[in-house]
Write an enzyme that holds these catalytic residues in place. Sequence first.
Site, PDB file in Angstrom:
ATOM      1  N   ARG A  51      61.509  41.272  59.826  1.00  0.00           N
ATOM      2  CA  ARG A  51      61.265  40.000  60.498  1.00  0.00           C
ATOM      3  C   ARG A  51      62.484  39.096  60.353  1.00  0.00           C
ATOM      4  O   ARG A  51      63.245  39.203  59.407  1.00  0.00           O
ATOM      5  CB  ARG A  51      60.009  39.335  59.925  1.00  0.00           C
ATOM      6  CG  ARG A  51      58.765  40.204  60.160  1.00  0.00           C
ATOM      7  CD  ARG A  51      57.493  39.556  59.640  1.00  0.00           C
ATOM      8  NE  ARG A  51      57.194  38.300  60.286  1.00  0.00           N
ATOM      9  CZ  ARG A  51      56.594  38.169  61.463  1.00  0.00           C
ATOM     10  NH1 ARG A  51      56.213  39.233  62.135  1.00  0.00           N
ATOM     11  NH2 ARG A  51      56.368  36.983  61.976  1.00  0.00           N
ATOM     12  N   HIS A 108      35.914  46.051  29.092  1.00  0.00           N
ATOM     13  CA  HIS A 108      35.742  47.474  29.353  1.00  0.00           C
ATOM     14  C   HIS A 108      34.511  47.684  30.226  1.00  0.00           C
ATOM     15  O   HIS A 108      33.500  47.023  30.001  1.00  0.00           O
ATOM     16  CB  HIS A 108      35.560  48.238  28.040  1.00  0.00           C
ATOM     17  CG  HIS A 108      35.441  49.716  28.226  1.00  0.00           C
ATOM     18  ND1 HIS A 108      36.521  50.512  28.531  1.00  0.00           N
ATOM     19  CD2 HIS A 108      34.363  50.549  28.189  1.00  0.00           C
ATOM     20  CE1 HIS A 108      36.110  51.762  28.650  1.00  0.00           C
ATOM     21  NE2 HIS A 108      34.815  51.809  28.448  1.00  0.00           N
TER      22      HIS A 108
HETATM   23  C1  LIG Z   1      51.568  42.235  59.910  1.00  0.00           C
HETATM   24  C2  LIG Z   1      51.978  41.300  58.848  1.00  0.00           C
HETATM   25  C3  LIG Z   1      51.388  41.356  57.611  1.00  0.00           C
HETATM   26  C4  LIG Z   1      51.744  40.487  56.608  1.00  0.00           C
HETATM   27  N1  LIG Z   1      51.115  40.581  55.402  1.00  0.00           N
HETATM   28  C5  LIG Z   1      51.454  39.722  54.420  1.00  0.00           C
HETATM   29  C6  LIG Z   1      50.784  39.757  53.170  1.00  0.00           C
HETATM   30  O1  LIG Z   1      49.869  40.561  52.952  1.00  0.00           O
HETATM   31  N2  LIG Z   1      51.142  38.886  52.217  1.00  0.00           N
HETATM   32  C7  LIG Z   1      52.137  37.969  52.418  1.00  0.00           C
HETATM   33  O2  LIG Z   1      52.436  37.204  51.523  1.00  0.00           O
HETATM   34  N3  LIG Z   1      52.791  37.897  53.601  1.00  0.00           N
HETATM   35  C8  LIG Z   1      52.473  38.749  54.588  1.00  0.00           C
HETATM   36  N4  LIG Z   1      53.114  38.666  55.787  1.00  0.00           N
HETATM   37  C9  LIG Z   1      54.188  37.665  55.932  1.00  0.00           C
HETATM   38  C10 LIG Z   1      53.605  36.272  56.183  1.00  0.00           C
HETATM   39  O3  LIG Z   1      52.858  36.309  57.363  1.00  0.00           O
HETATM   40  C11 LIG Z   1      54.707  35.237  56.236  1.00  0.00           C
HETATM   41  O4  LIG Z   1      55.484  35.303  55.076  1.00  0.00           O
HETATM   42  C12 LIG Z   1      54.144  33.854  56.380  1.00  0.00           C
HETATM   43  O5  LIG Z   1      53.372  33.742  57.534  1.00  0.00           O
HETATM   44  C13 LIG Z   1      55.260  32.817  56.384  1.00  0.00           C
HETATM   45  O6  LIG Z   1      54.703  31.555  56.491  1.00  0.00           O
HETATM   46  P1  LIG Z   1      55.497  30.360  57.162  1.00  0.00           P
HETATM   47  O7  LIG Z   1      54.657  29.158  56.970  1.00  0.00           O
HETATM   48  O8  LIG Z   1      56.882  30.348  56.676  1.00  0.00           O
HETATM   49  O9  LIG Z   1      55.602  30.707  58.726  1.00  0.00           O
HETATM   50  P2  LIG Z   1      54.612  31.275  59.811  1.00  0.00           P
HETATM   51  O10 LIG Z   1      53.358  31.754  59.255  1.00  0.00           O
HETATM   52  O11 LIG Z   1      55.438  32.232  60.584  1.00  0.00           O
HETATM   53  O12 LIG Z   1      54.263  30.006  60.676  1.00  0.00           O
HETATM   54  C14 LIG Z   1      55.243  29.329  61.424  1.00  0.00           C
HETATM   55  C15 LIG Z   1      54.545  28.484  62.450  1.00  0.00           C
HETATM   56  O13 LIG Z   1      55.493  27.629  63.032  1.00  0.00           O
HETATM   57  C16 LIG Z   1      55.204  27.476  64.401  1.00  0.00           C
HETATM   58  N5  LIG Z   1      56.436  27.023  65.033  1.00  0.00           N
HETATM   59  C17 LIG Z   1      57.640  27.656  65.130  1.00  0.00           C
HETATM   60  N6  LIG Z   1      58.543  26.871  65.717  1.00  0.00           N
HETATM   61  C18 LIG Z   1      57.908  25.713  66.002  1.00  0.00           C
HETATM   62  C19 LIG Z   1      58.332  24.501  66.600  1.00  0.00           C
HETATM   63  N7  LIG Z   1      59.590  24.315  66.969  1.00  0.00           N
HETATM   64  N8  LIG Z   1      57.430  23.519  66.770  1.00  0.00           N
HETATM   65  C20 LIG Z   1      56.124  23.686  66.374  1.00  0.00           C
HETATM   66  N9  LIG Z   1      55.700  24.800  65.802  1.00  0.00           N
HETATM   67  C21 LIG Z   1      56.590  25.792  65.610  1.00  0.00           C
HETATM   68  C22 LIG Z   1      54.753  28.847  64.810  1.00  0.00           C
HETATM   69  O14 LIG Z   1      53.956  28.796  65.975  1.00  0.00           O
HETATM   70  C23 LIG Z   1      53.947  29.291  63.585  1.00  0.00           C
HETATM   71  O15 LIG Z   1      52.590  28.983  63.726  1.00  0.00           O
HETATM   72  C24 LIG Z   1      52.755  39.516  56.826  1.00  0.00           C
HETATM   73  C25 LIG Z   1      53.360  39.433  58.080  1.00  0.00           C
HETATM   74  C26 LIG Z   1      52.989  40.305  59.079  1.00  0.00           C
HETATM   75  C27 LIG Z   1      53.636  40.186  60.390  1.00  0.00           C
HETATM   76  C1  LIG Z   2      23.704  51.645  30.119  1.00  0.00           C
HETATM   77  C2  LIG Z   2      24.736  50.935  29.312  1.00  0.00           C
HETATM   78  C3  LIG Z   2      25.804  50.339  29.961  1.00  0.00           C
HETATM   79  C4  LIG Z   2      26.774  49.684  29.234  1.00  0.00           C
HETATM   80  N1  LIG Z   2      27.832  49.109  29.904  1.00  0.00           N
HETATM   81  C5  LIG Z   2      28.799  48.481  29.202  1.00  0.00           C
HETATM   82  C6  LIG Z   2      29.916  47.931  29.865  1.00  0.00           C
HETATM   83  O1  LIG Z   2      30.051  48.008  31.095  1.00  0.00           O
HETATM   84  N2  LIG Z   2      30.860  47.305  29.134  1.00  0.00           N
HETATM   85  C7  LIG Z   2      30.750  47.206  27.768  1.00  0.00           C
HETATM   86  O2  LIG Z   2      31.633  46.640  27.150  1.00  0.00           O
HETATM   87  N3  LIG Z   2      29.702  47.727  27.108  1.00  0.00           N
HETATM   88  C8  LIG Z   2      28.726  48.362  27.795  1.00  0.00           C
HETATM   89  N4  LIG Z   2      27.676  48.914  27.121  1.00  0.00           N
HETATM   90  C9  LIG Z   2      27.627  48.751  25.659  1.00  0.00           C
HETATM   91  C10 LIG Z   2      28.560  49.748  24.973  1.00  0.00           C
HETATM   92  O3  LIG Z   2      28.146  51.045  25.275  1.00  0.00           O
HETATM   93  C11 LIG Z   2      28.564  49.511  23.472  1.00  0.00           C
HETATM   94  O4  LIG Z   2      28.903  48.187  23.194  1.00  0.00           O
HETATM   95  C12 LIG Z   2      29.564  50.426  22.782  1.00  0.00           C
HETATM   96  O5  LIG Z   2      29.264  51.776  22.996  1.00  0.00           O
HETATM   97  C13 LIG Z   2      29.590  50.146  21.275  1.00  0.00           C
HETATM   98  O6  LIG Z   2      30.523  50.975  20.682  1.00  0.00           O
HETATM   99  P1  LIG Z   2      30.393  51.435  19.157  1.00  0.00           P
HETATM  100  O7  LIG Z   2      31.645  52.169  18.872  1.00  0.00           O
HETATM  101  O8  LIG Z   2      30.037  50.280  18.345  1.00  0.00           O
HETATM  102  O9  LIG Z   2      29.137  52.409  19.115  1.00  0.00           O
HETATM  103  P2  LIG Z   2      28.573  53.591  19.982  1.00  0.00           P
HETATM  104  O10 LIG Z   2      29.310  53.735  21.267  1.00  0.00           O
HETATM  105  O11 LIG Z   2      27.130  53.375  20.023  1.00  0.00           O
HETATM  106  O12 LIG Z   2      28.932  54.863  19.140  1.00  0.00           O
HETATM  107  C14 LIG Z   2      28.362  55.095  17.892  1.00  0.00           C
HETATM  108  C15 LIG Z   2      28.533  56.549  17.542  1.00  0.00           C
HETATM  109  O13 LIG Z   2      28.193  56.736  16.204  1.00  0.00           O
HETATM  110  C16 LIG Z   2      27.519  57.970  16.049  1.00  0.00           C
HETATM  111  N5  LIG Z   2      26.749  57.918  14.795  1.00  0.00           N
HETATM  112  C17 LIG Z   2      25.733  57.072  14.472  1.00  0.00           C
HETATM  113  N6  LIG Z   2      25.352  57.265  13.203  1.00  0.00           N
HETATM  114  C18 LIG Z   2      26.155  58.240  12.704  1.00  0.00           C
HETATM  115  C19 LIG Z   2      26.281  58.853  11.442  1.00  0.00           C
HETATM  116  N7  LIG Z   2      25.513  58.478  10.427  1.00  0.00           N
HETATM  117  N8  LIG Z   2      27.181  59.845  11.276  1.00  0.00           N
HETATM  118  C20 LIG Z   2      27.992  60.220  12.315  1.00  0.00           C
HETATM  119  N9  LIG Z   2      27.925  59.668  13.517  1.00  0.00           N
HETATM  120  C21 LIG Z   2      27.039  58.666  13.703  1.00  0.00           C
HETATM  121  C22 LIG Z   2      26.692  58.070  17.296  1.00  0.00           C
HETATM  122  O14 LIG Z   2      26.369  59.418  17.571  1.00  0.00           O
HETATM  123  C23 LIG Z   2      27.608  57.452  18.342  1.00  0.00           C
HETATM  124  O15 LIG Z   2      28.394  58.444  18.984  1.00  0.00           O
HETATM  125  C24 LIG Z   2      26.675  49.606  27.821  1.00  0.00           C
HETATM  126  C25 LIG Z   2      25.614  50.217  27.166  1.00  0.00           C
HETATM  127  C26 LIG Z   2      24.660  50.875  27.888  1.00  0.00           C
HETATM  128  C27 LIG Z   2      23.547  51.527  27.172  1.00  0.00           C
END
Ligand SMILES: Cc1cc2nc3c(=O)[nH]c(=O)nc-3n(C[C@H](O)[C@H](O)[C@H](O)COP(=O)(O)OP(=O)(O)OC[C@H]3O[C@@H](n4cnc5c(N)ncnc54)[C@H](O)[C@@H]3O)c2cc1C
Ligand SMILES: Cc1cc2nc3c(=O)[nH]c(=O)nc-3n(C[C@H](O)[C@H](O)[C@H](O)COP(=O)(O)OP(=O)(O)OC[C@H]3O[C@@H](n4cnc5c(N)ncnc54)[C@H](O)[C@@H]3O)c2cc1C
Lengths: 474, 474, 62
Positions: free
Chosen positions: A278, A450
């Site tokens: 661009r 986690h």
């Molecule tokens: C397909 C595509 C995907 C993109 N994806 C991303 C993305 O995911 N993340 C990202 O950060 N950037 C992305 N960009 C880039 C992003 O669009 C530009 O960096 C951003 O739009 C720049 O902003 P700007 O305000 O400088 O200008 P622009 O957004 O270009 O706006 C300028 C404006 O000024 C107006 N203008 C121009 N001259 C005059 C004038 N003399 N009088 C009055 N109005 C005027 C125009 O009509 C326009 O509306 C992408 C660009 C394209 C093309």
């Molecule tokens: C359905 C479900 C979803 C969950 N989702 C999440 C989540 O998304 N995010 C999150 O942070 N937490 C989640 N948890 C909670 C998470 O699982 C517990 O916080 C985590 O497992 C605790 O870890 P721990 O090491 O204390 O014990 P545990 O993971 O319970 O492990 C204890 C281990 O000790 C062993 N053990 C026990 N006694 C003895 C022994 N005397 N001798 C030898 N081995 C023994 C057991 O066999 C077991 O393997 C979820 C729990 C459930 C049930």
Amino acid sequence: MVVGDISTGTDVAVIGAGPGGYVAAIRAAQEGLDVTLVERDAYGGVCLNHGCIPSKAFIHGADVAHEAGNAEELGIHADPAVDVAQMQEWKSGVVDRLTGGVEKLCKANGVNLVEGTATFADENKLRVAHDGEGQGSESIEFEHAIVATGSRPIRIPGFDFSDDPVLSSRDLLAMEAVPDRLVVVGAGYIGMELSTMLAKLGCEVTVVEMLEDVLPGYEDDVKRAVRKRAEELGIEFHFGEGASGWRGTPNGVVVTTETEDGMETEYAGDAVLVAVGRQPVTDTLELGAVGLEPNEDGFIETDHQARTEVDSIFAIGDVAGEPMLAHKASKEGVVAAEAAAGEPAALDYQAVPAAVFTDPEIGTVGMTEAEAEEAGFDPAVGQMPFNASGRALTMGDSDGFVRVVADAESGFVLGGQIVGPEASELVAELALAVEMGATLEDVAATIHTHPTLAEAVKEAAENAMGKAIHTLNR
Amino acid sequence: MVVGDISTGTDVAVIGAGPGGYVAAIRAAQEGLDVTLVERDAYGGVCLNHGCIPSKAFIHGADVAHEAGNAEELGIHADPAVDVAQMQEWKSGVVDRLTGGVEKLCKANGVNLVEGTATFADENKLRVAHDGEGQGSESIEFEHAIVATGSRPIRIPGFDFSDDPVLSSRDLLAMEAVPDRLVVVGAGYIGMELSTMLAKLGCEVTVVEMLEDVLPGYEDDVKRAVRKRAEELGIEFHFGEGASGWRGTPNGVVVTTETEDGMETEYAGDAVLVAVGRQPVTDTLELGAVGLEPNEDGFIETDHQARTEVDSIFAIGDVAGEPMLAHKASKEGVVAAEAAAGEPAALDYQAVPAAVFTDPEIGTVGMTEAEAEEAGFDPAVGQMPFNASGRALTMGDSDGFVRVVADAESGFVLGGQIVGPEASELVAELALAVEMGATLEDVAATIHTHPTLAEAVKEAAENAMGKAIHTLNR
Amino acid sequence: EPTEGRVFAPPSARRLARELGVDVAAVDGSGPGGRVTDADVRAHVESGGTADAADADAEAES
Ligand SMILES: Cc1cc2nc3c(=O)[nH]c(=O)nc-3n(C[C@H](O)[C@H](O)[C@H](O)COP(=O)(O)OP(=O)(O)OC[C@H]3O[C@@H](n4cnc5c(N)ncnc54)[C@H](O)[C@@H]3O)c2cc1C
Ligand SMILES: Cc1cc2nc3c(=O)[nH]c(=O)nc-3n(C[C@H](O)[C@H](O)[C@H](O)COP(=O)(O)OP(=O)(O)OC[C@H]3O[C@@H](n4cnc5c(N)ncnc54)[C@H](O)[C@@H]3O)c2cc1C
């Protein structure tokens, strides 16, 4: 056209209502200034209307369809039919909602909205030409102007976007049907995002790229992850070939490419998408009237407050230089607005994060290992592959990695590179770390929920410290 | 059983190989200690085998199927058939890969692995009984022991998990088919995660809960977002009713509930899932032999280094207290291991983030507004609804919000509550902010990639400062 | 002091304080909002501030 039939005055005139301009306008109004925002096309600029938002909407749609159709391993059997016209309608609804929101936010903050094309009359005066015959024009006197005119796609010789089968990203994002076969010129981030999306929707994509790989500027292992998945999706790459011309055929187009040695090849498609980069929009402004001139890359040069050489005029966003990203534009908009209000604002951030919404996604911020070395640091680098991440495995999406780059001596996090699921979101934590001057230890000592992908950020930091649990420390 | 036929010595004996124990074992080995890890069941503990990982795998599978079947608005028409036995197989593959990984990592770090049930003989000696007749037992002398025996589901009177139609979360996660109708007792996070997943897979779910709402401990607007979506999925809630009994019928079960006033109601289902909470496992240990006794809530009490009243013995994870979360267990494991190695480690973190993988997800860290007030802060609170987020809209998933709570005077971020898409990941940035002592300004000034959900974190921080662009400041 | 017990310092500064036997709550913070930095911890030690590991441990618990 009648000139100068109305004349108004304003503290700040903002030209262009993209993510640079509308943010600048709102913030300036919040600072208590009288603000006039001039836009000639659509609120939200390229980003909301033809860039970030529509592309991400289509990418999401394509992801849902593709994931559903490729989840047999998970026991999910579906053969989704995609109605692209309907997806287009949904996308337009999202865009309308957001652009309507921008307009409303401007008004709610008291910004005066003017439709038309602004050009400079002098260092304190704009002329705004309204569209359509007999609509006349007006003059706006300003204390400060903020230029936010953005960018447009680069044209390559022989490929004219006004020819029907030669598509810009904007044309492509207005599609009502998926082309059967498409030739894409350019494997930069826009070309890669759109190619991946199209391939997921069933299009046969051929990408030609002058350079030797996808995504210039990214590291090899990051590129590789994206290229590999793209190839698995059936995208065909031809590197080292520049598009030199095209001709229409009964079925579409044939695009001719040329290598450095002059070897020619032809690729057929329904149409050709040109996405080779661009360029800043400065030619709508009559910059000469204020004595400003774009630099050799076409950008308006600015200082640490986004101010141009003319004291009363700021420039922000794509028109003011790389990286041409929406969030960089918004940041500059905030700083320019605050500076216009007399605040000691400055563009003193450490890093602009960037995301590429390919599959897998890329999220990067700050320095790579090589950049850290170049800058004189002794880098400590840590990595966590997503194939060791419980969350990534439960998502069936475990390609890629998180890498963290730090200064070995102080531990300060200098940057990070993420390629994998939700990389665009995960990079936010690393951006905060870089910006805050956090150390590896700070990231590693912060408890991470986690099971999440974000745990990989912590693990990568631990790996850099030689203290990782789930990877072997190097 | 032969007792004491083998006797070995070790620096650190870890009991239980869940996310508490295996992490402690690996870190202790990294510190140069000789480590023995005793597990009687499966590497990875509850979390990897019957908790976090299998639940998230099924939740992901259900999400993919449900999203594909409900994306008509996006132009995606699919009627996915789900083969739950196949999903089960996929899930088991994920679990096996991770538990195999844990075993490998332990070995690679030089941890001695012992299979069996450990009990205390005295303050420096364990006895390990091997399973199976004639397998004998062994004694392990230790300098330090780390108890990581985890937790098990709470039983309610009349509901015995050994009865076929009375399911624990573990039983449910081993399902080979989706029940047509299920009664779920308990609307805590496990009940809600599993109910949501089942409803998406086509099960008619009836949830009975003694309290008056879902998810005790969360704020009303957070609960509401989750309850609303659950109801849209067809889940039927009955609050203020405790399950008092059940009886088998030809088609399954009928569960009887009772209100405080003694009003009884009956609910029919194929089976009943009891998910009313978890209790620490201390009865496998013969704690009396070392003079330790669980506190009134059943937990082993520990200090800021995870050390029990007996100097040589640490306790970590679910057995050592709330919050019973995997990442809390791992953190305590690291600190206990480092303390055992003589490092000045301490559990001095500011906050344990938590996620609930419902739809929408919840991610929280640190203080709520009310908690901040109670702690004596004058809270500044900012919010960003996802329906103003470009990224959320392009994902077709814009319910919920990000809220940031800070100290008005200093600006320090005290906590955050997120409900919405990827809330579990987004909370990572806020956790880093809380842990680092970041201010609202630090978060707001950090450039956030556009378009991402993470921008909502920044916007919420700006909103708390009265400087939001995309929301009206309160 | 109503918000007592809460010290705003990054984990790295808290660890440094532990290693140096400093009660991090007693350190004057020079960062934004009064955040305690590594340098603040070192300055506290150099100026002869608390160097009592027991205090530091007790504080870390809260
Ligand atoms: C397909 C595509 C995907 C993109 N994806 C991303 C993305 O995911 N993340 C990202 O950060 N950037 C992305 N960009 C880039 C992003 O669009 C530009 O960096 C951003 O739009 C720049 O902003 P700007 O305000 O400088 O200008 P622009 O957004 O270009 O706006 C300028 C404006 O000024 C107006 N203008 C121009 N001259 C005059 C004038 N003399 N009088 C009055 N109005 C005027 C125009 O009509 C326009 O509306 C992408 C660009 C394209 C093309
Ligand atoms: C359905 C479900 C979803 C969950 N989702 C999440 C989540 O998304 N995010 C999150 O942070 N937490 C989640 N948890 C909670 C998470 O699982 C517990 O916080 C985590 O497992 C605790 O870890 P721990 O090491 O204390 O014990 P545990 O993971 O319970 O492990 C204890 C281990 O000790 C062993 N053990 C026990 N006694 C003895 C022994 N005397 N001798 C030898 N081995 C023994 C057991 O066999 C077991 O393997 C979820 C729990 C459930 C049930």
